[in-house]
Every structure is written in C-alpha cells, then in structure tokens.
Design a protein around this motif. Structure first.
Motif, PDB file in Angstrom:
ATOM      1  N   PRO A   1      86.253  -1.864  33.944  1.00 48.15           N
ATOM      2  CA  PRO A   1      86.562  -2.489  35.040  1.00 48.15           C
ATOM      3  C   PRO A   1      87.390  -3.836  34.621  1.00 48.15           C
ATOM      4  CG  PRO A   1      84.467  -2.637  34.821  1.00 48.15           C
ATOM      5  CD  PRO A   1      84.636  -1.619  34.047  1.00 48.15           C
ATOM      6  N   GLU A   2      87.318  -4.312  33.424  1.00 42.89           N
ATOM      7  CA  GLU A   2      87.755  -5.650  33.036  1.00 42.89           C
ATOM      8  C   GLU A   2      89.582  -5.235  32.867  1.00 42.89           C
ATOM      9  OE1 GLU A   2      85.070  -4.213  31.529  1.00 42.89           O
ATOM     10  OE2 GLU A   2      83.610  -5.797  31.818  1.00 42.89           O
ATOM     11  N   GLU A   3      89.632  -4.094  32.368  1.00 45.83           N
ATOM     12  CA  GLU A   3      91.021  -3.661  32.253  1.00 45.83           C
ATOM     13  C   GLU A   3      91.652  -2.958  33.403  1.00 45.83           C
ATOM     14  OE1 GLU A   3      91.718  -1.645  28.473  1.00 45.83           O
ATOM     15  OE2 GLU A   3      90.499  -3.049  27.479  1.00 45.83           O
ATOM     16  N   ASP A   4      90.887  -2.841  34.482  1.00 42.00           N
ATOM     17  CA  ASP A   4      91.096  -1.892  35.743  1.00 42.00           C
ATOM     18  C   ASP A   4      91.869  -0.454  35.491  1.00 42.00           C
ATOM     19  OD1 ASP A   4      91.003  -1.578  38.651  1.00 42.00           O
ATOM     20  OD2 ASP A   4      92.979  -2.386  38.861  1.00 42.00           O
ATOM     21  N   LYS A   5      91.303   0.295  34.527  1.00 41.87           N
ATOM     22  CA  LYS A   5      91.832   1.382  34.198  1.00 41.87           C
ATOM     23  C   LYS A   5      91.023   2.343  33.709  1.00 41.87           C
ATOM     24  CE  LYS A   5      93.369   0.651  29.448  1.00 41.87           C
ATOM     25  NZ  LYS A   5      94.324   0.662  28.483  1.00 41.87           N
ATOM     26  N   TRP A   6      91.380   3.644  33.718  1.00 44.55           N
ATOM     27  CA  TRP A   6      90.514   4.925  33.318  1.00 44.55           C
ATOM     28  C   TRP A   6      90.970   5.257  31.817  1.00 44.55           C
ATOM     29  CZ3 TRP A   6      86.311   6.978  36.022  1.00 44.55           C
ATOM     30  CH2 TRP A   6      86.205   6.570  37.411  1.00 44.55           C
TER      31      TRP A   6
END
Length: 77
Positions: free
Chosen positions: A41-46
C-alpha cells in the motif's frame, strides 16, 4: 528458474533415496515454493514473489512491508 525463496533464501537440501535393500542414491529435497502476488500500500503497487509457504505465513502474520524490511536488514534480499 532457480528454486530459491525470494525472501528467506531457502534452497534445496541434499539427501538420499533409500531402497528396501538399503541402497542409497542421491536426491534433492526442494522447499515448498509458491508464486504469490502481494500488494504494497505504501507504493500502491502489486509485486510477484516466489516465496516458501513458511514465508507466506510470516507475511500474513506481520505484513509484507515489515517482512521486506526485516529481510533487507538481515541481508537475505
């Protein structure tokens, strides 16, 4: 593709197949690895990681960012 966990660095172990007549032949014991997607969630990526099932349990207990930080600090990554 190497059979090594991305987080813990677990790899194969050597051992023997033992027959009924007690003849020993070499073999490898591989870790239980799974391809798993994790959301950061901090980088908003999978991200997709090849991790052992014990690492998956650790991630579900502590969270992905805490585990990544722990293993980076430890030097496994």
């Amino acid at each position: 593709m190497s059979r090594i966990c991305d987080l813990t660095g677990k790899g194969y172990m050597n051992g023997h197949n033992v027959s009924n007549s007690n003849v020993k032949t070499k073999r490898k014991f591989y870790p239980n690895l799974k391809l798993k997607k994790f959301y950061i969630p901090e980088e908003d990526k999978w991200i997709t990681l090849k991790v052992s099932t014990s690492a998956i349990k650790t991630i579900s207990k502590n969270g992905i960012t805490a585990c990544i930080n722990k293993f980076v600090k430890k030097g496994s990554i």
